[in-house]
Design an enzyme around this catalytic site. Structure first.
Site, short mmCIF file in Angstrom:
data_model
loop_
_atom_site.label_atom_id
_atom_site.label_comp_id
_atom_site.label_asym_id
_atom_site.label_seq_id
_atom_site.Cartn_x
_atom_site.Cartn_y
_atom_site.Cartn_z
N ARG A 1 11.25 3.69 3.97
CA ARG A 1 10.80 2.71 4.98
C ARG A 1 12.02 1.91 5.40
O ARG A 1 12.81 1.48 4.57
CB ARG A 1 9.72 1.79 4.41
CG ARG A 1 9.39 0.66 5.38
CD ARG A 1 8.18 -0.13 4.97
NE ARG A 1 6.96 0.63 5.20
CZ ARG A 1 5.74 0.10 5.10
NH1 ARG A 1 5.59 -1.16 4.77
NH2 ARG A 1 4.67 0.85 5.31
N HIS B 1 4.66 5.82 11.73
CA HIS B 1 4.20 5.66 10.34
C HIS B 1 3.22 6.82 10.12
O HIS B 1 2.00 6.61 10.09
CB HIS B 1 3.53 4.29 10.20
CG HIS B 1 3.24 3.87 8.78
ND1 HIS B 1 3.44 4.68 7.67
CD2 HIS B 1 2.77 2.68 8.28
CE1 HIS B 1 3.08 4.02 6.58
NE2 HIS B 1 2.68 2.82 6.93
N LYS C 1 25.22 -5.33 -1.54
CA LYS C 1 26.69 -5.48 -1.61
C LYS C 1 27.36 -4.90 -0.37
O LYS C 1 28.56 -4.74 -0.32
CB LYS C 1 27.22 -4.77 -2.85
CG LYS C 1 26.66 -5.28 -4.16
CD LYS C 1 27.20 -4.42 -5.31
CE LYS C 1 26.42 -4.63 -6.59
NZ LYS C 1 26.66 -3.56 -7.56
N ARG D 1 0.79 -1.22 0.00
CA ARG D 1 0.00 0.00 0.00
C ARG D 1 0.84 1.28 0.00
O ARG D 1 0.64 2.18 -0.82
CB ARG D 1 -0.93 0.04 1.24
CG ARG D 1 -2.15 -0.81 1.13
CD ARG D 1 -2.52 -1.40 2.48
NE ARG D 1 -1.62 -2.48 2.77
CZ ARG D 1 -1.86 -3.75 2.45
NH1 ARG D 1 -3.01 -4.08 1.94
NH2 ARG D 1 -0.97 -4.69 2.66
N THR D 2 1.78 1.37 0.94
CA THR D 2 2.50 2.62 1.12
C THR D 2 3.37 2.93 -0.10
O THR D 2 3.35 4.04 -0.63
CB THR D 2 3.37 2.55 2.40
OG1 THR D 2 2.56 2.03 3.45
CG2 THR D 2 3.91 3.91 2.78
N1 CP Z 1 -0.41 -0.19 6.02
C1 CP Z 1 0.80 -0.37 5.43
O1 CP Z 1 1.80 0.30 5.74
O2 CP Z 1 0.80 -1.32 4.45
P1 CP Z 1 2.06 -1.76 3.58
O3 CP Z 1 3.02 -2.47 4.50
O4 CP Z 1 1.50 -2.66 2.51
O5 CP Z 1 2.69 -0.53 3.02
#
Ligand code: CP
Length: 305
Positions: A104, A132, A82, A54-55
């Site tokens: 992330r 988040h 590497k 999603r993100t």
């Molecule tokens: N909710 C969320 O962060 O989903 P993803 O891990 O798919 O990005």
């Protein structure tokens, strides 16, 4: 705002500004022609050291809808494999004059360290168990769209609080916006003192009885059991967890009759949530996904527009 690292250091006024801009972006993505030109000439790099559906995809679409050039790097297919360090990697991206790095990482605080080493704006797309922020913003936007307000609402967050960056960002954000938050989980999945993250004393309470936490809730938010982060057995079994803490139809009925159901997903169906609740009439899980694109457009516009 130069960076968006978390909601701990974003004011209620700034959250309102992002949510207002999200409403504008939502009208844009509902059009047949979603293309806008406000980020033409800007570049966005998605750097993901952890998996995401999603993100990562919503940041890519958000950037493209606004006219930016968007590139994606997964750590597994980059020179990280590497042995290149995080700082060397982001300095390389910075040297290519990226305007925004969306990041992330599995370590809490990684986005902050990166922000101190690059000229680009940094957006935290999830750092370890810390924050988040865009997930909490899309959760708040979904609540606002459905309820017309956040202030005064009771939000019950049920699940793996200990490992949840979504819970932490929501505690900061929701309590800044005037909601009260009830956290429910087995004692082993609730960090000591987490209620102190609330921005108003007394606006966050902790329960080890899920049913007590759900009574009278306006919003029920389920959280995923993060099996990849569990280092020890913190509950007897997934079946036992589902029986004692899973959100099912009976438990959802303890909330207000017009309560809405959220989950950041991915979901462990049959563990923290039953399929009938996840796909039921009160579920806004699909709206959360749509709103994720709009909120990320708003954040990109605020940082790079
Ligand atoms: N909710 C969320 O962060 O989903 P993803 O891990 O798919 O990005």
């Amino acid at each position: 705002m130069k960076h968006l690292l978390g909601l701990s250091d974003v004011s209620a006024a700034e959250i309102r500004q992002i949510l207002d801009l999200t409403a504008e972006m939502k009208t844009l993505i509902k059009r047949d022609n979603k293309k806008d030109s406000r980020l033409i000439g800007k570049s966005v790099v998605n750097l993901f050291y952890e998996n995401s559906t999603r993100t990562r995809l919503s940041f890519e679409l958000a950037g493209k809808y606004l006219g930016a050039d968007v590139a994606n790097i997964a750590a597994s297919s980059s020179s990280v494999s590497k042995g290149e360090s995080l700082i060397d990697t982001v300095k390389t991206i910075d040297a290519m004059r990226a305007d925004v790095i969306v990041m992330r990482h599995q370590n809490s605080g990684a986005a902050k360290i990166v922000s101190e080493n690059v000229a680009a704006s940094v957006i935290n797309a999830g750092d370890g168990m810390n924050e988040h922020p865009t997930q909490a913003l899309l959760d708040m936007f979904t609540i606002l769209e459905s309820k017309g307000r956040i202030e005064g609402l009771k939000v019950a967050i049920v699940g793996d609080i200990a490992h949840s960056r979504v819970a932490r960002s929501n505690i900061y954000g929701l309590t800044k916006m005037g909601a009260s938050v009830s956290l429910a989980a087995p004692a082993t999945l609730i960090p000591t003192g987490i209620e102190k993250l609330a921005q108003l004393p007394g606006s966050c309470a902790v329960y080890t009885d899920v049913e007590e936490a759900l009574v009278g809730a306006d919003v029920v938010m389920g959280l995923r059991i993060q099996r990849e982060r569990l280092k020890a057995a913190l509950f007897p079994s997934l079946g036992e967890y589902a029986k004692c803490f899973g959100i099912n139809d009976g438990r959802l009925r303890l909330a207000k009759p017009d309560a809405i159901l959220l989950h950041p997903a991915p979901m462990n169906r049959g563990v923290e949530i039953t399929t009938s609740v996840a796909d039921g009439a009160q579920s806004l899980i699909e709206s959360q996904v749509t709103n994720g694109v709009a909120v990320r457009m708003a954040v990109l516009e605020m940082l790079a527009g």
